[in-house]
Write an enzyme that holds these catalytic residues in place. Structure first.
Site, PDB file in Angstrom:
ATOM      1  N   ASP A 260      32.910  32.418  20.950  1.00 42.07           N
ATOM      2  CA  ASP A 260      32.064  32.143  19.795  1.00 42.07           C
ATOM      3  C   ASP A 260      32.862  31.354  18.765  1.00 42.07           C
ATOM      4  O   ASP A 260      33.911  31.806  18.306  1.00 42.07           O
ATOM      5  CB  ASP A 260      31.573  33.453  19.173  1.00 42.07           C
ATOM      6  CG  ASP A 260      30.645  33.216  18.004  1.00 42.07           C
ATOM      7  OD1 ASP A 260      29.499  32.804  18.250  1.00 42.07           O
ATOM      8  OD2 ASP A 260      31.062  33.435  16.846  1.00 42.07           O
TER       9      ASP A 260
ATOM     10  N   HIS B  89      23.770  28.497  11.224  1.00 43.54           N
ATOM     11  CA  HIS B  89      24.740  29.539  10.870  1.00 43.54           C
ATOM     12  C   HIS B  89      24.188  30.550   9.874  1.00 43.54           C
ATOM     13  O   HIS B  89      24.706  31.660   9.770  1.00 43.54           O
ATOM     14  CB  HIS B  89      26.012  28.895  10.326  1.00 43.54           C
ATOM     15  CG  HIS B  89      27.232  29.731  10.501  1.00 43.54           C
ATOM     16  ND1 HIS B  89      28.500  29.213  10.513  1.00 43.54           N
ATOM     17  CD2 HIS B  89      27.395  31.067  10.669  1.00 43.54           C
ATOM     18  CE1 HIS B  89      29.388  30.173  10.685  1.00 43.54           C
ATOM     19  NE2 HIS B  89      28.736  31.304  10.772  1.00 43.54           N
TER      20      HIS B  89
ATOM     21  N   TYR C 104      34.848  27.916  10.767  1.00 50.18           N
ATOM     22  CA  TYR C 104      36.005  28.795  10.941  1.00 50.18           C
ATOM     23  C   TYR C 104      37.329  28.047  10.833  1.00 50.18           C
ATOM     24  O   TYR C 104      38.390  28.651  10.889  1.00 50.18           O
ATOM     25  CB  TYR C 104      35.926  29.511  12.292  1.00 50.18           C
ATOM     26  CG  TYR C 104      34.686  30.359  12.481  1.00 50.18           C
ATOM     27  CD1 TYR C 104      33.893  30.735  11.409  1.00 50.18           C
ATOM     28  CD2 TYR C 104      34.295  30.770  13.764  1.00 50.18           C
ATOM     29  CE1 TYR C 104      32.753  31.495  11.593  1.00 50.18           C
ATOM     30  CE2 TYR C 104      33.155  31.541  13.949  1.00 50.18           C
ATOM     31  CZ  TYR C 104      32.396  31.894  12.858  1.00 50.18           C
ATOM     32  OH  TYR C 104      31.270  32.653  13.047  1.00 50.18           O
TER      33      TYR C 104
ATOM     34  N   LYS D 173      28.063  26.404  15.773  1.00 46.04           N
ATOM     35  CA  LYS D 173      27.065  26.618  14.723  1.00 46.04           C
ATOM     36  C   LYS D 173      26.967  25.425  13.776  1.00 46.04           C
ATOM     37  O   LYS D 173      27.954  24.734  13.526  1.00 46.04           O
ATOM     38  CB  LYS D 173      27.416  27.886  13.926  1.00 46.04           C
ATOM     39  CG  LYS D 173      27.587  29.121  14.812  1.00 46.04           C
ATOM     40  CD  LYS D 173      28.031  30.330  14.024  1.00 46.04           C
ATOM     41  CE  LYS D 173      28.357  31.488  14.961  1.00 46.04           C
ATOM     42  NZ  LYS D 173      29.649  31.288  15.640  1.00 46.04           N
TER      43      LYS D 173
END
Length: 331
Positions: free
Chosen positions: A44, A111, A49, A78
């Protein structure tokens, strides 16, 4: 065994994935390599991030070393909150594909129901109202093009799911949300099950110590500890196994190889029904409230607006600390 779930597209989604939020860029490659060597087939990721390029390097190394083939892995990414405009959605996935060094993404998610001005940072003054129908139509084009083998959403409440279903030509395949024994999402799980949407759990261990989270500990919960002791498992393994038996995929995150392996060791045993029943006695609390999104310019005037009432309240509104790291990297 619960090793995978079948999505409404017919795709097979491995039931345990490695979460990569908060794993430092220099550590994520080794974490992914160790995870895949340990049996994980689901990763994921997200541009938010700030380690997605390193995720791509890890995937490239796995393929070059012959550990797995592309078709063996299920990769999620995302949509960045600043690219909700329909004309920006395709560019967003193209950037993700470039970062990941892939030709397609198995699952691409909005997201969250939070939007910022294009080209800005995720801070409160940059928030603007969402237009989910317009964004979803662009997501549907990604699915039809094959760049995304499945599309879905994250952090959507029951009402937001229902509103999306009312206009969608392509039903979301997945809703990825906070879910664990302390926030079991019973109402949302029932809705997703009835509409063919798979519920996927981020922070299935409660994400202890992470920025933006506040509330009771999942791994220190007396019921979780009691069951772990009885079954001779760790509290983390019990929390993850609970998720699988509730019918959801789980996305534990760790950069520690021992914990990565431990979190995957949940397939050859199960929690007995009488122990599963005990989870209903756990007081419920949403740990990730995303309070920074409650701003006049976002369209959300309260947490109840953001979560459509699906937020635990105890002694008034629960406040979390202001975490700039969280703002930068979560959505």
């Amino acid at each position: 065994m619960v090793e995978s779930f079948v999505l409404n597209t017919g795709a097979i989604m491995p039931s345990v994935g490695l979460g990569t939020w908060q794993i430092e860029p220099e550590a994520v490659c080794n974490a992914i390599y160790a995870a895949v060597k340990s049996g994980y087939r689901h990763i994921d990721s997200a541009v938010a991030y700030r380690n997605q390029k390193e995720v791509g390097l890890a995937l490239k190394k796995l393929f070059e070393d012959g550990v797995v083939k592309r078709e063996d892995l299920f990769i999620t990414s995302k949509l960045w909150s600043g690219n909700h405009a329909p004309e920006d959605v395709e560019d967003d996935i193209s950037s993700a594909l470039e970062d990941l060094q892939l030709d397609y993404i198995d699952l691409y998610l909005i997201h969250g129901p939070i939007r910022i001005k294009k080209g800005t940072m995720l801070i409160p003054e940059n928030l603007i109202p969402t237009d989910i129908p317009a964004t979803w139509r662009a997501m549907e084009k990604l699915y039809e093009s094959g760049k995304a083998r499945a599309i879905g959403v994250s952090n959507f409440s029951c009402k937001k799911v229902e509103d999306l279903l009312a206009i969608a030509r392509v039903t979301p395949a997945v809703n990825q949300v906070e879910c664990h024994p302390v926030w079991q999402q019973a109402k949302l799980r029932k809705l997703c099950l009835s509409t063919g949407i798979h519920l996927s759990a981020y922070s299935p261990l409660g994400s202890p110590g992470s920025p933006g989270y506040c509330g009771p500990s999942v791994l220190s919960n007396p019921i979780v500890i009691y069951i772990a002791e009885k079954l001779q498992k760790t509290p983390a393994q019990v929390a993850l196994r609970w998720g699988l038996q509730m019918g959801q995929s789980v996305l534990p995150k760790s950069a520690d190889e021992t914990r990565i392996k431990e979190n995957f060791d949940i397939f050859d045993w199960s929690i007995p029904e009488d122990f599963m029943a005990k989870f209903s006695g756990i007081k419920q609390a949403r740990l990730l409230k995303i309070e920074f999104a409650v701003q006049p310019q976002s369209g959300y005037n309260s947490l109840e607006d953001l979560w459509d009432g699906e937020v635990e309240k105890e002694n008034g509104r629960a406040e979390c600390e202001d975490h700039s790291d969280f703002l930068r990297c979560f959505l």
